[in-house]
Design a protein around this motif. Structure first.
Motif, PDB file in Angstrom:
ATOM      1  N   PRO A 199       0.795  -1.231   0.000  1.00  0.00           N
ATOM      2  CA  PRO A 199       0.000   0.000   0.000  1.00  0.00           C
ATOM      3  C   PRO A 199       0.824   1.276   0.000  1.00  0.00           C
ATOM      4  O   PRO A 199       0.453   2.257  -0.650  1.00  0.00           O
ATOM      5  N   ALA A 200       1.966   1.270   0.713  1.00  0.00           N
ATOM      6  CA  ALA A 200       2.804   2.475   0.750  1.00  0.00           C
ATOM      7  C   ALA A 200       3.364   2.783  -0.632  1.00  0.00           C
ATOM      8  O   ALA A 200       3.370   3.945  -1.070  1.00  0.00           O
ATOM      9  N   HIS A 201       3.819   1.772  -1.344  1.00  0.00           N
ATOM     10  CA  HIS A 201       4.372   2.001  -2.679  1.00  0.00           C
ATOM     11  C   HIS A 201       3.273   2.296  -3.696  1.00  0.00           C
ATOM     12  O   HIS A 201       3.483   3.096  -4.618  1.00  0.00           O
ATOM     13  N   LEU A 202       2.115   1.679  -3.550  1.00  0.00           N
ATOM     14  CA  LEU A 202       0.993   2.012  -4.436  1.00  0.00           C
ATOM     15  C   LEU A 202       0.556   3.456  -4.222  1.00  0.00           C
ATOM     16  O   LEU A 202       0.236   4.165  -5.183  1.00  0.00           O
ATOM     17  N   CYS A 203       0.540   3.892  -2.966  1.00  0.00           N
ATOM     18  CA  CYS A 203       0.194   5.281  -2.642  1.00  0.00           C
ATOM     19  C   CYS A 203       1.209   6.240  -3.245  1.00  0.00           C
ATOM     20  O   CYS A 203       0.840   7.259  -3.848  1.00  0.00           O
ATOM     21  N   LEU A 204       2.486   5.913  -3.098  1.00  0.00           N
ATOM     22  CA  LEU A 204       3.542   6.776  -3.629  1.00  0.00           C
ATOM     23  C   LEU A 204       3.504   6.817  -5.157  1.00  0.00           C
ATOM     24  O   LEU A 204       3.607   7.889  -5.761  1.00  0.00           O
ATOM     25  N   GLU A 300      -4.690  -5.379   6.425  1.00  0.00           N
ATOM     26  CA  GLU A 300      -3.749  -6.037   5.522  1.00  0.00           C
ATOM     27  C   GLU A 300      -4.204  -5.935   4.069  1.00  0.00           C
ATOM     28  O   GLU A 300      -3.382  -5.957   3.158  1.00  0.00           O
ATOM     29  N   LEU A 301      -5.515  -5.835   3.861  1.00  0.00           N
ATOM     30  CA  LEU A 301      -6.081  -5.833   2.514  1.00  0.00           C
ATOM     31  C   LEU A 301      -6.513  -4.455   2.030  1.00  0.00           C
ATOM     32  O   LEU A 301      -6.229  -4.062   0.901  1.00  0.00           O
ATOM     33  N   LEU A 302      -7.241  -3.728   2.882  1.00  0.00           N
ATOM     34  CA  LEU A 302      -7.951  -2.525   2.430  1.00  0.00           C
ATOM     35  C   LEU A 302      -7.055  -1.435   1.853  1.00  0.00           C
ATOM     36  O   LEU A 302      -7.335  -0.943   0.748  1.00  0.00           O
ATOM     37  N   PRO A 303      -5.975  -0.981   2.542  1.00  0.00           N
ATOM     38  CA  PRO A 303      -5.179   0.114   1.969  1.00  0.00           C
ATOM     39  C   PRO A 303      -4.575  -0.217   0.609  1.00  0.00           C
ATOM     40  O   PRO A 303      -4.571   0.616  -0.294  1.00  0.00           O
ATOM     41  N   ALA A 362     -11.341  -6.479  -5.323  1.00  0.00           N
ATOM     42  CA  ALA A 362     -10.698  -7.619  -4.659  1.00  0.00           C
ATOM     43  C   ALA A 362     -11.023  -7.617  -3.172  1.00  0.00           C
ATOM     44  O   ALA A 362     -11.264  -8.679  -2.579  1.00  0.00           O
ATOM     45  N   PHE A 363     -11.040  -6.436  -2.548  1.00  0.00           N
ATOM     46  CA  PHE A 363     -11.382  -6.355  -1.122  1.00  0.00           C
ATOM     47  C   PHE A 363     -12.841  -6.758  -0.895  1.00  0.00           C
ATOM     48  O   PHE A 363     -13.145  -7.500   0.057  1.00  0.00           O
ATOM     49  N   ILE A 364     -13.728  -6.296  -1.762  1.00  0.00           N
ATOM     50  CA  ILE A 364     -15.150  -6.668  -1.644  1.00  0.00           C
ATOM     51  C   ILE A 364     -15.327  -8.169  -1.823  1.00  0.00           C
ATOM     52  O   ILE A 364     -16.108  -8.810  -1.111  1.00  0.00           O
ATOM     53  N   LEU A 365     -14.573  -8.752  -2.764  1.00  0.00           N
ATOM     54  CA  LEU A 365     -14.638 -10.198  -2.979  1.00  0.00           C
ATOM     55  C   LEU A 365     -14.199 -10.946  -1.721  1.00  0.00           C
ATOM     56  O   LEU A 365     -14.835 -11.933  -1.331  1.00  0.00           O
ATOM     57  N   ALA A 366     -13.120 -10.491  -1.082  1.00  0.00           N
ATOM     58  CA  ALA A 366     -12.647 -11.129   0.145  1.00  0.00           C
ATOM     59  C   ALA A 366     -13.702 -11.044   1.241  1.00  0.00           C
ATOM     60  O   ALA A 366     -13.936 -12.018   1.969  1.00  0.00           O
ATOM     61  N   CYS A 367     -14.356  -9.894   1.368  1.00  0.00           N
ATOM     62  CA  CYS A 367     -15.408  -9.726   2.384  1.00  0.00           C
ATOM     63  C   CYS A 367     -16.606 -10.630   2.087  1.00  0.00           C
ATOM     64  O   CYS A 367     -17.182 -11.227   3.010  1.00  0.00           O
ATOM     65  N   LYS A 368     -16.975 -10.733   0.821  1.00  0.00           N
ATOM     66  CA  LYS A 368     -18.089 -11.614   0.448  1.00  0.00           C
ATOM     67  C   LYS A 368     -17.766 -13.075   0.760  1.00  0.00           C
ATOM     68  O   LYS A 368     -18.607 -13.810   1.289  1.00  0.00           O
ATOM     69  N   ASN A 369     -16.542 -13.479   0.431  1.00  0.00           N
ATOM     70  CA  ASN A 369     -16.135 -14.860   0.722  1.00  0.00           C
ATOM     71  C   ASN A 369     -16.093 -15.116   2.226  1.00  0.00           C
ATOM     72  O   ASN A 369     -16.474 -16.195   2.692  1.00  0.00           O
ATOM     73  N   ALA A 370     -15.641 -14.119   2.987  1.00  0.00           N
ATOM     74  CA  ALA A 370     -15.600 -14.261   4.441  1.00  0.00           C
ATOM     75  C   ALA A 370     -17.015 -14.436   4.997  1.00  0.00           C
ATOM     76  O   ALA A 370     -17.253 -15.285   5.873  1.00  0.00           O
ATOM     77  N   TYR A 371     -17.951 -13.647   4.489  1.00  0.00           N
ATOM     78  CA  TYR A 371     -19.334 -13.757   4.973  1.00  0.00           C
ATOM     79  C   TYR A 371     -19.953 -15.101   4.589  1.00  0.00           C
ATOM     80  O   TYR A 371     -20.662 -15.721   5.384  1.00  0.00           O
ATOM     81  N   ALA A 372     -19.659 -15.556   3.362  1.00  0.00           N
ATOM     82  CA  ALA A 372     -20.200 -16.837   2.917  1.00  0.00           C
ATOM     83  C   ALA A 372     -19.681 -17.983   3.790  1.00  0.00           C
ATOM     84  O   ALA A 372     -20.444 -18.867   4.204  1.00  0.00           O
ATOM     85  N   LEU A 373     -18.381 -17.961   4.077  1.00  0.00           N
ATOM     86  CA  LEU A 373     -17.805 -18.987   4.952  1.00  0.00           C
ATOM     87  C   LEU A 373     -18.372 -18.892   6.373  1.00  0.00           C
ATOM     88  O   LEU A 373     -18.666 -19.907   7.006  1.00  0.00           O
TER      89      LEU A 373
END
Length: 381
Positions: A199-204, A300-303, A362-373
């Protein structure tokens, strides 16, 4: 210019931690340093996750299983991320060489102010926020052990394998407990640099592309500059664009593997933590620990996904920035160069993690998978 930029200094924390972790040897005493690195990385980077995994298989009930599953995934994956960055550490040097070139290209006070006010502060906040969050998780973990111990239930922070009976004597318990404290501290240092690297390098990089868009849009609007000077500015912007694409490529080479697993494992980890909080947590210290742990997994994911989306948008804006410059009044050579770079900017630029783009989807997909599990586990509990 009186002031000098040193963007590399934003990542001073990374270099200090990499030195502590045995990844960055000094110029002197390299043999002694590599011996230190081998001891710590074998005993902790590899040994700590292994002792947790063996302890997980020795779990006697659902409480112990869910309690240890999250930390097992985090530590095992932390080791993988450390190895992934270490394996491509030469690319990190290439990235910072590009950053230094961008610093050297800053000519105006306006560009200097833009970097220092709009680009550098978010990068610092990413590193500082995650460092504080990891420190809180470590403190809350130890507080949970001490609280339960004072209540008459002395245990370790996490169930793990030791080649001796940890409860046979006070000395054995202290040795085991110290190993877990040192191991967890070492893992937290690894997580700080691993999980803020992308995230730091993507931000930069996003900020550098944004500044390039602003710089391109101003070409030709200064009446004091002739066609030759405007064309030279455009050629310089083309060099910057080429460097930023290389920066993007090197960053993607480093993070693509572990970001893929981060997206997949992150969903499973969020599910495990939620299940444990709802079904098993009974005291306030354990609740606080796993609440901050859950926030840490999200961070770990969102930023990275957030700044990955912004980076896509800024690269996409390059085409529009090209045609906001005063190109109609420029000569044939300028228009020819403009057409060449315009053809390159029409291609969508994004960071990939194998099957995924590193963006908000990708973050939304991870949250959806977490909720499904989570829903599946709660239905079959």
């Amino acid at each position: 210019m009186p002031d000098e930029l040193n963007t590399k200094a934003l990542f001073k924390t990374h270099y200090v931690v990499w030195r502590i972790l045995g990844m960055l040897p000094p110029k002197k005493d390299r043999t002694l340093y590599w011996m230190y690195s081998a001891v710590f990385n074998i005993s902790i980077t590899i040994g700590y996750p292994l002792h947790l995994i063996v302890g997980l298989f020795a779990s006697n009930n659902a409480y112990e299983f869910f309690q240890n599953m999250a930390i097992n995934l985090t530590c095992a994956f932390c080791t993988m991320k450390t190895i992934a960055i270490w394996w491509r550490f030469d690319k990190v040097d290439i990235m910072f060489e590009i950053i230094q070139r961008q610093d050297d290209r800053v000519r105006t006070q306006e560009e200097m102010s833009f970097l220092r006010k709009m680009v550098h502060p978010p990068t610092k906040r990413i590193i500082l926020t995650f460092t504080i969050l990891c420190s809180i998780i470590a403190v809350s973990s130890e507080s949970t052990v001490l609280f339960n111990g004072l209540m008459g239930n002395w245990t370790l922070m996490h169930k793990g394998y030791f080649p001796f009976d940890i409860f046979k004597s006070t000395r054995n318990y202290i040795i085991a407990h110290l190993y877990q404290i040192i191991g967890l501290s070492y893992m937290i240092l690894q997580n700080v640099v691993n999980d803020t690297f992308a995230p730091a390098h993507l931000c930069l990089l996003r900020g550098q592309v944004q500044m390039l868009n602003i710089r391109i849009g101003k070409i030709g609007h200064d009446s004091n500059k002739g066609s030759a000077e405007n064309n030279q500015e455009l050629l310089e912007c083309i060099k910057v664009h080429k460097d930023l694409l290389e920066y993007h490529h090197q960053l993607e080479e480093i993070i693509s593997v572990y970001m893929f697993f981060q997206i997949m494992v992150g969903a499973f980890n969020m599910c495990i933590i939620l299940v444990f909080i709802i079904l098993f947590v009974k005291d306030i210290f354990t609740l606080l620990y796993y609440t901050f742990y859950f926030i840490g997994v999200i961070f770990e994911l969102l930023p990275g996904c957030y700044y990955g989306t912004l980076l896509e948008d800024e690269f996409h804006e390059l085409t529009y920035a090209l045609f906001t410059c005063n190109w109609p009044e420029q000569d044939v050579e300028f228009r020819k160069n403009l057409r060449i770079i315009a053809e390159h900017t029409t291609r969508r630029v994004y960071v990939t993690a194998w099957l995924f783009r590193v963006n908000n989807n990708a973050f939304i997909l991870a949250c959806k998978n977490a909720y499904a599990l989570f829903a599946l586990v709660m239905n079959i509990k």
